[in-house]
Design an enzyme around this catalytic site. Structure first.
Site, PDB file in Angstrom:
ATOM      1  N   CYS A  78      26.223   4.129  12.588  1.00  0.00           N
ATOM      2  CA  CYS A  78      25.717   4.650  14.394  1.00  0.00           C
ATOM      3  C   CYS A  78      26.549   3.122  14.588  1.00  0.00           C
ATOM      4  O   CYS A  78      27.706   3.396  14.616  1.00  0.00           O
ATOM      5  CB  CYS A  78      24.086   4.269  13.935  1.00  0.00           C
ATOM      6  SG  CYS A  78      23.832   5.122  15.154  1.00  0.00           S
ATOM      7  N   GLU A  92      21.882   6.646   4.952  1.00  0.00           N
ATOM      8  CA  GLU A  92      20.457   6.429   4.056  1.00  0.00           C
ATOM      9  C   GLU A  92      19.181   6.933   4.451  1.00  0.00           C
ATOM     10  O   GLU A  92      18.418   7.033   3.594  1.00  0.00           O
ATOM     11  CB  GLU A  92      21.079   4.756   4.684  1.00  0.00           C
ATOM     12  CG  GLU A  92      19.893   4.274   5.991  1.00  0.00           C
ATOM     13  CD  GLU A  92      20.785   4.676   6.956  1.00  0.00           C
ATOM     14  OE1 GLU A  92      21.773   4.813   6.819  1.00  0.00           O
ATOM     15  OE2 GLU A  92      20.705   3.727   8.161  1.00  0.00           O
ATOM     16  N   LYS A 128     -15.771  -7.551 -13.961  1.00  0.00           N
ATOM     17  CA  LYS A 128     -15.902  -8.204 -12.949  1.00  0.00           C
ATOM     18  C   LYS A 128     -16.545  -7.444 -11.413  1.00  0.00           C
ATOM     19  O   LYS A 128     -17.238  -7.261 -10.790  1.00  0.00           O
ATOM     20  CB  LYS A 128     -15.687  -9.511 -13.173  1.00  0.00           C
ATOM     21  CG  LYS A 128     -15.927 -10.747 -11.948  1.00  0.00           C
ATOM     22  CD  LYS A 128     -15.798 -12.077 -12.789  1.00  0.00           C
ATOM     23  CE  LYS A 128     -16.663 -13.386 -10.962  1.00  0.00           C
ATOM     24  NZ  LYS A 128     -16.364 -14.251 -11.617  1.00  0.00           N
ATOM     25  N   HIS A 132      22.911   8.605  10.094  1.00  0.00           N
ATOM     26  CA  HIS A 132      22.113   6.972   9.061  1.00  0.00           C
ATOM     27  C   HIS A 132      22.194   8.311   8.245  1.00  0.00           C
ATOM     28  O   HIS A 132      21.152   8.734   7.035  1.00  0.00           O
ATOM     29  CB  HIS A 132      20.999   7.006   9.617  1.00  0.00           C
ATOM     30  CG  HIS A 132      20.949   6.074  10.543  1.00  0.00           C
ATOM     31  ND1 HIS A 132      21.172   4.679  11.215  1.00  0.00           N
ATOM     32  CD2 HIS A 132      21.439   6.027  12.017  1.00  0.00           C
ATOM     33  CE1 HIS A 132      20.931   4.469  11.984  1.00  0.00           C
ATOM     34  NE2 HIS A 132      20.843   5.567  13.289  1.00  0.00           N
ATOM     35  N   TYR A 180      12.576  -7.340  13.681  1.00  0.00           N
ATOM     36  CA  TYR A 180      11.779  -8.589  12.764  1.00  0.00           C
ATOM     37  C   TYR A 180      10.210  -8.093  12.286  1.00  0.00           C
ATOM     38  O   TYR A 180       9.605  -9.226  11.537  1.00  0.00           O
ATOM     39  CB  TYR A 180      12.392  -9.736  13.822  1.00  0.00           C
ATOM     40  CG  TYR A 180      13.872 -10.102  13.688  1.00  0.00           C
ATOM     41  CD1 TYR A 180      14.572 -10.183  12.821  1.00  0.00           C
ATOM     42  CD2 TYR A 180      14.482 -10.014  14.886  1.00  0.00           C
ATOM     43  CE1 TYR A 180      15.730 -11.016  12.061  1.00  0.00           C
ATOM     44  CE2 TYR A 180      15.708 -10.675  14.663  1.00  0.00           C
ATOM     45  CZ  TYR A 180      16.075 -10.770  13.970  1.00  0.00           C
ATOM     46  OH  TYR A 180      17.578 -11.356  13.216  1.00  0.00           O
ATOM     47  N   LYS A 231       1.339  -0.983   0.032  1.00  0.00           N
ATOM     48  CA  LYS A 231       0.473   0.229  -0.098  1.00  0.00           C
ATOM     49  C   LYS A 231       0.474   1.224   0.058  1.00  0.00           C
ATOM     50  O   LYS A 231       0.577   2.249  -0.664  1.00  0.00           O
ATOM     51  CB  LYS A 231      -0.659   0.186   1.573  1.00  0.00           C
ATOM     52  CG  LYS A 231      -2.649  -0.085   1.234  1.00  0.00           C
ATOM     53  CD  LYS A 231      -2.858   0.072   2.734  1.00  0.00           C
ATOM     54  CE  LYS A 231      -3.058  -1.174   3.327  1.00  0.00           C
ATOM     55  NZ  LYS A 231      -2.890  -1.226   4.318  1.00  0.00           N
TER      56      LYS A 231
HETATM   57  N1  GLN Z   1      22.933   1.518  19.939  1.00  0.00           N
HETATM   58  C1  GLN Z   1      23.669   2.616  20.039  1.00  0.00           C
HETATM   59  C2  GLN Z   1      22.911   3.733  20.322  1.00  0.00           C
HETATM   60  O1  GLN Z   1      22.520   3.824  20.983  1.00  0.00           O
HETATM   61  C3  GLN Z   1      23.698   3.005  17.962  1.00  0.00           C
HETATM   62  C4  GLN Z   1      22.212   2.980  17.265  1.00  0.00           C
HETATM   63  C5  GLN Z   1      22.006   2.730  16.196  1.00  0.00           C
HETATM   64  O2  GLN Z   1      23.417   1.879  15.154  1.00  0.00           O
HETATM   65  N2  GLN Z   1      20.764   3.001  15.061  1.00  0.00           N
HETATM   66  O3  GLN Z   1      24.155   4.394  20.386  1.00  0.00           O
END
Ligand code: GLN
Length: 544
Positions: free
Chosen positions: A383, A511, A225, A509, A55, A18
């Site tokens: 990270c 990404e 249909k 991050h 997960y 979605k």
């Molecule tokens: N666990 C690590 C922290 O809290 C890195 C967290 C993460 O990779 N987003 O600093």
């Protein structure tokens, strides 16, 4: 012009895509010059997905303003090139929290607080919120879950009430269903679609458009249909057949005029042709790469591809920018040991150590970064990945064998990665997660500066721990370069190794901000480095 609202509901099963359908429609409308945004309403009770196990729910996507949200928001941002915000992801938990807070504050003046009208009113308020102030021409709202679920009832009821309250041409409902193919009968079956639309109608909402997910082309007779049984026009039954890539979905929907049908329903100008040139060019690059490389993604949630969604997407973008197909090989970090690290990482032209929480699989991540460091294979630590690379460096280069993170060993003698006092003060003891975009100031003359081509960048964070500044002198003396810091707090944001072709760790991050039209610089440079590494390898072999 009043803001228009499009709702996207889902039937038959979950995981029909979605979010991709909603994002694709938004893309098509945006490509016609309209200002479009998308939001997601999730019927689960968690206040946000921040506490959900990857997960269970895939990646937790973090917005610029620091909301921990559903991964569909990542698709919205990647398709539209806009930022979503805290307001863009609403859950049952959030709605109830607001209503209960109001009840405690006496706002309801002794009235019995009920699902209807109080919960539905709060849902409606939030549904219409982004449309306030005419910032957008169209707000698309994706309703999570499946029609018929107990949890989603108040949301569908809110859609009904919004539809009832707004002028007819200000609102449209799209229902996404599944038309399964029964191999034994060699037939596509529309019955589940009929039932799910009937369920939606029983809840008071009549869809205007039905989008059918299918593995096989949907013949005209079947469309008719579906149209007949579900009370929509035949042209409003759209086939959403599996595509090679999610990025092709907008083009497939456009071929069937989904955007035109929506514009007609909303009585908006549909004469402007969508401009999708850049998008098509990107797809062309994905489909016709001239090179290919293999990179390893070392993490602990690798069994579920959604857990690292944004990283995988960022590689598609960075690959396209380099005319390269990047084959990402997920490697379960728990499997990596001294004896097999070489074998498991054989053939990899780049190694990424993924973000994460908790100590499970950490040793494998440290071994992978050590391997990349020693073998001079391009490396990106994101990270937790950066923190693990620093632990390797501290233990094996800077001669601090006991180096650790207080996340795993709270009593460690050498908390090289630790919670910083400043951070505790800033956020209060109970909420030390650093979330959302923060500035990094990059030093000139570093690899990071070369990657970004500027000194100040804003990237998104989601972590608690930092490189402990007490250890910076020892690490720097041993050869680690601190390439960027947060200008306000002094927290280390980027580290690199000068005597390595490409070894970078980032506390943020990168990404999360990568899009097809603006790939993340760290990923494009990493792919370039991996190609160069491949080049040196090949050149090496030739010269032998
Ligand atoms: N666990 C690590 C922290 O809290 C890195 C967290 C993460 O990779 N987003 O600093």
């Amino acid at each position: 012009m009043a803001t228009k609202y499009v709702f996207v509901t889902g039937g038959v099963t979950s995981s029909l895509g979605k979010g991709i359908i909603a994002a694709s429609l938004a893309k098509l409308l945006q490509a016609r010059g309209l200002k479009v945004t998308i939001q997601k309403f999730d019927p689960y009770i968690n206040v946000d997905p921040g506490t959900l196990n990857p997960y269970e729910h895939g990646e937790c996507y973090v917005t610029e303003d620091g909301a921990e949200t559903d991964l569909d928001l990542g698709h919205y941002e990647r398709f539209l090139g806009i930022y979503t915000s805290k307001a863009s992801n609403v859950t049952t938990g959030k709605v109830y929290q607001t209503v209960i807070d109001k009840e405690r504050a006496g706002t309801y003046r002794g009235k019995t607080v009920q699902v209807i009208p109080h919960i539905t009113d709060e849902i409606k308020r939030r549904m219409l919120l982004l449309g306030k102030g005419r910032k957008f021409d169209i707000v698309i709202t994706e309703i999570g879950g499946t029609v018929g679920d107990i949890e989603s009832l108040p949301f569908i009821e809110a859609v009904r009430q919004v539809q009832w309250r707004l002028p007819e041409e200000d609102c449209a409902v799209i229902h996404l269903t599944l038309v399964p193919y029964l191999a034994a009968a060699k037939e596509l079956k529309t019955k589940p679609t009929q039932h799910s639309v009937r369920q939606l109608q029983q809840e008071g909402v009549n869809p205007d458009i039905i989008v059918c997910r299918t593995e096989k082309p949907l013949p005209l007779a079947l469309r008719r249909k579906v149209a007949l049984f579900c009370n929509v026009r035949p042209y409003a039954v759209i086939e959403a057949i599996d595509q090679k890539s999610i990025y092709e979905v907008p083009l497939n929907l456009q071929r069937q005029n989904l955007d035109g049908i929506v514009l007609n329903l909303l009585k908006l100008d549909n004469t402007i042709e969508p401009n999708l040139d850049a998008w098509k060019c990107f797809i062309d690059r994905i489909n016709n790469p001239s090179k290919q490389i293999d990179v390893a993604l070392v993490g602990k949630y690798v069994e579920l591809q959604d857990a690292y969604k944004s990283i995988l997407e960022a590689f598609i973008h960075a690959g396209a920018a380099n005319h390269t197909r990047v084959r990402v090989h997920p490697i379960q970090s728990e499997r990596i040991h001294e004896e097999n690290v070489k074998e498991l990482l054989a053939g990899m032209k780049g190694i990424v150590v993924a973000p994460g929480f908790g100590s499970r699989g950490a040793d494998g991540k440290i071994l992978a970064s050590r391997y990349a460091r020693e073998q001079k294979i391009p490396f990106l630590g994101i990270c937790l990945g950066m923190q693990m690379a620093i632990l390797d460096f501290a233990r094996n280069v800077a001669d601090i064998p006991e180096a650790d993170t207080t996340e795993f060993v709270p009593e460690t003698e050498h908390p090289v990665i630790d919670l910083m006092e400043k951070e505790k003060e800033m956020m209060g003891m109970n909420n030390t997660m650093r979330l959302g975009a923060y500035q990094s100031k990059i030093s000139r003359g570093t690899l990071a500066y070369k990657v970004y081509g500027k000194q100040t960048v804003r990237e998104r964070h989601r972590h608690r721990y930092e490189l402990n500044d007490k250890y910076i002198p020892a690490l720097v003396k041993a050869g680690l370069k601190i390439s960027a810091k947060n200008p306000r707090t002094g927290f280390v944001e980027i580290v690199e190794l000068p005597d390595h072709p490409f070894f970078i760790g980032v506390q943020f991050h990168p990404e999360l901000k990568s899009t097809p039209e603006k790939p993340a610089p760290l990923f494009t440079s990493f792919v370039e480095a991996a190609l160069a590494y491949r080049g040196t390898k090949i050149a090496g072999i030739k010269s032998l």
